[in-house]
Structure formats: C-alpha cells, structure tokens
Design an enzyme around this catalytic site. Structure first.
Site, PDB file in Angstrom:
ATOM      1  CG  ASN A   1      59.957 -39.797   0.799  1.00 25.92           C
ATOM      2  OD1 ASN A   1      60.763 -40.206  -0.054  1.00 25.92           O
ATOM      3  ND2 ASN A   1      58.828 -40.436   1.064  1.00 25.92           N
TER       4      ASN A   1
ATOM      5  CE  LYS B   1      56.041 -39.043  -1.245  1.00 24.66           C
ATOM      6  NZ  LYS B   1      54.661 -39.299  -0.951  1.00 24.66           N
TER       7      LYS B   1
ATOM      8  CG  HIS C   1      56.815 -43.906   2.820  1.00 24.10           C
ATOM      9  ND1 HIS C   1      55.701 -43.937   2.009  1.00 24.10           N
ATOM     10  CD2 HIS C   1      57.037 -42.600   3.120  1.00 24.10           C
ATOM     11  CE1 HIS C   1      55.283 -42.689   1.832  1.00 24.10           C
ATOM     12  NE2 HIS C   1      56.070 -41.863   2.488  1.00 24.10           N
TER      13      HIS C   1
ATOM     14  CD  GLU D   1      54.155 -42.806  -1.310  1.00 22.77           C
ATOM     15  OE1 GLU D   1      55.340 -42.822  -1.688  1.00 22.77           O
ATOM     16  OE2 GLU D   1      53.498 -41.755  -1.180  1.00 22.77           O
TER      17      GLU D   1
ATOM     18  CD  GLU E   1      55.214 -40.006   6.452  1.00 24.82           C
ATOM     19  OE1 GLU E   1      55.553 -38.887   6.116  1.00 24.82           O
ATOM     20  OE2 GLU E   1      55.292 -40.998   5.707  1.00 24.82           O
TER      21      GLU E   1
ATOM     22  N   GLY F   1      50.406 -36.869   0.482  1.00 23.56           N
ATOM     23  CA  GLY F   1      50.244 -36.494  -0.929  1.00 23.56           C
ATOM     24  C   GLY F   1      48.838 -36.057  -1.292  1.00 23.56           C
TER      25      GLY F   1
ATOM     26  CB  SER G   1      49.659 -32.611   3.111  1.00 19.33           C
ATOM     27  OG  SER G   1      49.278 -33.600   2.179  1.00 19.33           O
TER      28      SER G   1
END
Ligand code: PEP
Length: 268
Positions: free
Chosen positions: A13, A15, A99, A101, A171, A177, A217
């Site tokens: 991904n 981003k 996701h 985010e 996740e 991150g 991560s």
C-alpha cells in the site's frame, strides 16, 4: 477434504507516495528481480494517477496492480471520485476497502465500507478488506468483539460463494506506520479469530479458502515470523513497500513460507 493451498499474498500500500515516473522506475526493478518468482501473489496498490504507469510497466507474472480506494456507485455526480468500472478498465484487479486511514480521516463507516466491498465484488474486483482495533480498544479487551462486528457489517449481504474472492487484512491501528508490530502470537490469534468468524457466518468452505493478511509495520526483518503462522496468508505492507529491497525481501520470505493447506477450521 481437498489439499488445495491458500497461496501467500503480499500487497503493498503505497498510500500517497511516488509519481507516475517514479512508479515506472520502481516497477521495472520489480520486474527484473521478481521475474522467476512463483508461489506468491504480489499486488501493488498505487495512487490512482500511478495506475496506468504501473499496469503498463508490470511484466513479471506475479505482479498485479491494485487501487487504494474506490466509490461504491458506478457513476454519477461524485466530484473527485473513481468507480470500480473505471479501475477495471485500466486493468486494476484488487482494491483496498476500509483502510483505517480512510475510516479515521475520511469518515468511512462500516456501512460505507460494506457498499464499497459489494461494489468491488459486483465489478469483479478483489476487495482487500481492512479491519483492526485501536490501542484503547485493545487495552479495554474488546478486540475480538470489535473485529467480529467490523466483519459482520462489512460482509453484510455478501454470499458465501463470494467470500473466497475476498481478502481480509487484520491491521491493528496502533501498529500502522508506527514501527510497532503486533507480536506473532497476537497477530496469529486475531487472524485465527477472523477465520473462525467467517466459518460461523459463511461455513467451512469459505473459511478454508479466504485469505487473511497481517498488516502493521511488517518489514524485511519481522516478516518471516509472521508469515510462518498457519492462519496468516500474507501481508499488507505500507512503508516497507516503498523500498524495492524491503518489499522483495518480504516477498521472498512469503515464497519460503509457502501456502497453507485449506485445513478444516476448528469449530468454536
Ligand atoms: C498500511 O498502511 O496498511 C500499513 C500496514 O502500513 P505500515 O506497513 O507502514 O504500518
């Protein structure tokens, strides 16, 4: 019981990173270094504007291009949005939905995630559904309840025969991150829980075939332990997918780990 294996899947991904020119250079390197790789599917989920360059450049057999988001409607007055039909027309096969985010920064609710997932399936794409708990939810001991709810809502109205075409990524939000990875045991436990939940709702065949990834991560150093777990069928990789060396090492670890037999899932 068949002896089919669930193939490992490593999805990057990106981003909001890399321009179309950088995409071309990066994918050319992947082509060179992944040419002979078999036994692991690789997806790069790139920004919308990078899709044509990625699709045009991707030549190695194992590389497929994915998107990071899409709108659930096929067309209409949705300024700035992209539909599954548009993505498919460009040669996109996978799309990330839900996701954290997007849930956090763009207000995507479970209801919206469900609409997107069903639109992706309807458009013949493979959705990579992201679920995961915040650190507060983990500390309150509600991880299991939350994950089961996210799955129930996201897969509402989906038929059992469609579930084998879905990829689910566990996740934990606190690991995305941050450089903090879930322990192998925690990741395995939640991925096994997801499979058990799929079994409860959609039956044993769906649970045996659905691919469940860990994301948060994951990198070249910790991938081996995570990918060795029986219920972890691959990884969704953010930061480490931006470096060809890191990403390729993770793919190599996935090849080494091999696929898992579609073993019976224990009844709870
Ligand atoms: C992600 O964005 O899905 C992700 C797992 O990111 P990272 O690997 O950087 O934690």
């Amino acid at each position: 019981m068949g002896t089919k294996k669930r193939r490992k899947l490593i999805a990057g991904n990106w981003k909001m990173n890399k321009t179309p020119s950088q995409t071309k250079v990066f994918v050319e390197e992947l082509n060179r270094r992944l040419e002979g790789v078999r036994g692991c599917d690789t997806v790069i989920c790139v920004p919308f504007v990078d899709i044509p360059a990625a699709v045009r450049t991707a030549k190695a057999r194992c590389i497929t291009v994915g998107a990071q988001n899409m709108h659930h409607e096929p067309s209409g007055a949705y300024t700035g949005e992209i539909s599954s039909q548009m993505l498919q027309d460009l040669g996109v096969k996978y799309v990330i939905v839900g996701h954290s985010e997007r849930r956090r920064d763009f207000g995507e609710t479970d209801v919206i995630v469900n609409k997107k997932l069903r639109a992706a399936l309807g458009g013949n794409m493979i959705p990579i559904l992201c679920v995961g708990e915040s650190i507060e939810q983990r500390e309150r001991g509600v991880t299991e309840e939350l994950i089961c709810l996210q799955i129930k809502e996201a897969l509402s109205g989906v038929e059992a025969r469609q579930v084998r075409r879905i990829v689910i990524a566990y996740e934990p939000i606190w690991a995305i991150g941050t450089g903090m990875t879930a322990t192998v045991e925690d990741a395995r436990e939640v991925c096994a829980l997801i499979r058990a939940q799929i079994r409860r709702v959609f039956g044993a065949a769906a649970a045996r075939s659905v691919r469940i990834l860990y994301g948060g991560s994951m990198n070249a150093k910790n991938a081996k332990g995570l990918l060795a777990c029986p219920d972890i069928d691959g990884g969704l990789i953010g930061g480490a997918s931006l470096s060809a060396d890191e990403f390729i090492t993770i793919i190599e670890e996935a090849v080494q780990a091999g696929g898992d037999d579609e073993k019976p899932v224990p009844v709870e």
